[in-house]
Design an enzyme around this catalytic site. Structure first.
Site, mmCIF file in Angstrom:
data_model
loop_
_atom_site.group_PDB
_atom_site.id
_atom_site.type_symbol
_atom_site.label_atom_id
_atom_site.label_comp_id
_atom_site.label_asym_id
_atom_site.label_seq_id
_atom_site.Cartn_x
_atom_site.Cartn_y
_atom_site.Cartn_z
ATOM 1 N N SER A 50 11.505 -8.269 45.439
ATOM 2 C CA SER A 50 11.145 -9.490 44.361
ATOM 3 C C SER A 50 12.379 -9.443 43.790
ATOM 4 C CB SER A 50 9.818 -8.957 43.651
ATOM 5 O OG SER A 50 9.461 -9.830 42.883
ATOM 6 N N ASP A 211 5.816 -12.322 47.816
ATOM 7 C CA ASP A 211 6.544 -11.445 47.050
ATOM 8 C C ASP A 211 6.326 -9.992 47.703
ATOM 9 O OD1 ASP A 211 6.815 -9.117 45.020
ATOM 10 O OD2 ASP A 211 7.180 -11.029 43.892
#
Length: 391
Positions: A50, A211
């Site tokens: 991320s 993500d």
């Protein structure tokens, strides 16, 4: 190569967490100060997820001078504003909200993925500031062994670690997670940092990815597969630093109000970004204990679990409380959009802590990261095999 001891590689793991990743920059700035001036990257293996993946590749593209790379990161994070990450103008927010409503509530077909926010500004920022060709240069120069970025495949439901290595590194396949060797670029970063529902997924090859923290059951595993057997983990959750003593429960609030949508969303985000890392560290500590009981001969022959030295630095203060103090810095358009969910109240600080890309907030997180790293300066010096600094 710095970070290599008797063939053993030191790995750096940068977890995800949106704006919370500013904390990592504070820790990294202290590491840079502990190294000699102009020193190259001390971590042969760097793994990010991320927003941590963005920090990871920023370090990899500046591997020739670790201090300079950290300084560039600090300049960006210290001057952040939300409009550098997602469209926060009224037109941008309302247009994106309308597209999301049409596709997800009204059922109007759309050929493009929809999300609450448009993160095109982040794409432009990364394209301007990161030079991905430098990763290969660092690998060929021996400044890196491997670097990886994790993302989640929505079709396969697998956590995929995309990695670029100095040499051919054997890919791995485990339950719902695998490693794929490739040449890392902008699309991998955009996919890894695409917070579910908040930012749109990204297509890589034939699959859509989001993500990397989603269902990442073993965040430390990629570093071990890439050759590290000692790792420094920089987390973004105060849970790692503030475990209840003796397993005691924390104080219970009386007459608590029903949870708001923002509170529920905050817990869901935390379960995505935080819980798996905590569980993986706990599992690794148990495996280290088990490995310690094995005969020395078995350990030397690589039979059974191997011991992995782990150093963890994580916030000593709750980041959601810090975010709640700065929640009014959110753009007015976004505050209006999120007001009904409760995100603009103090109790919505957890959600805000991931989305508040504003300088006052990120600078406070950087300062907290510095304080926490300085409190562990001696441990960090030993971990990096650096001589102690006197005075």
């Amino acid at each position: 190569m710095l970070g290599e001891t008797n063939g053993a590689f030191t790995g750096l793991i940068l977890s995800g967490g949106g704006a919370r990743a500013a904390y990592q920059v504070g820790v990294l700035s202290v590491l840079a100060e502990l190294l000699p001036a102009g020193a190259s990257n001390p971590f042969p293996v760097i793994c990010g997820t991320s927003a941590g993946a963005i920090n990871a590749l920023a370090l990899a593209t500046n591997a020739q001078d670790f201090g300079e790379g950290v300084e560039r990161l600090q300049q960006v994070w210290s001057a952040f504003s939300c409009d550098q990450v997602y469209r926060s103008d009224w037109l941008g927010v309302t247009a994106q909200a309308w597209r999301w409503t049409r596709a997800n509530l009204l059922g109007v077909p759309s050929s493009q993925p929809t999300a609450m926010l448009d993160n095109a500004p982040l794409r432009n920022l990364l394209q301007r500031t990161l030079h991905f060709g430098r990763i290969d240069e660092a690998l060929q120069a021996g400044l890196l062994q491997a670097v990886s970025v994790s993302a989640f495949g929505y079709q396969s439901a697998e956590s995929v670690s995309f990695y670029q290595g100095r040499d051919r590194i054997q890919p791995w396949t485990r339950h719902r997670r695998l490693g794929v060797q490739t040449r890392l670029g902008l699309e991998h970063l955009m996919a890894s940092s695409a917070i579910p529902l908040v930012f749109p997924p990204v297509q890589l090859n034939r699959e859509w990815f989001g993500d990397g923290a989603v269902r990442q059951q073993a965040p430390i595993s990629p570093a071990l597969h890439l050759g590290a057997n000692r790792v420094l983990v920089i987390g973004v959750s105060d849970n790692l630093a503030n475990q209840p003593a003796g397993g005691r429960r924390g104080p219970r609030l009386r007459a608590a109000l029903p949870p708001t949508l923002a509170q529920i969303g905050g817990h869901l985000l935390s379960s995505t970004f935080v819980d798996n890392l905590e569980a993986d560290i706990e599992l690794l500590e148990r495996m280290n204990t088990l490995a310690g009981y094995l005969p020395v001969g078995s350990r030397m022959n690589g039979k059974g679990p191997r011991q992995v030295e782990v150093e963890v630095i994580s916030p000593s203060e709750p980041l959601d409380i810090i975010a709640a103090r700065h929640r009014k810095l959110l753009p007015r358009s976004l505050r209006a959009f999120l007001r009904g969910s409760g995100a603009t109240r103090a109790s919505g600080g957890s959600v805000v802590s991931y989305l508040l890309f504003e300088a006052d907030y990120t600078r406070e997180l950087i300062a907290l990261g510095r304080r926490d790293a300085l409190a562990k300066r001696d441990q960090l010096q030993r971990f990096l095999n650096l001589p102690p600094i006197h005075g």
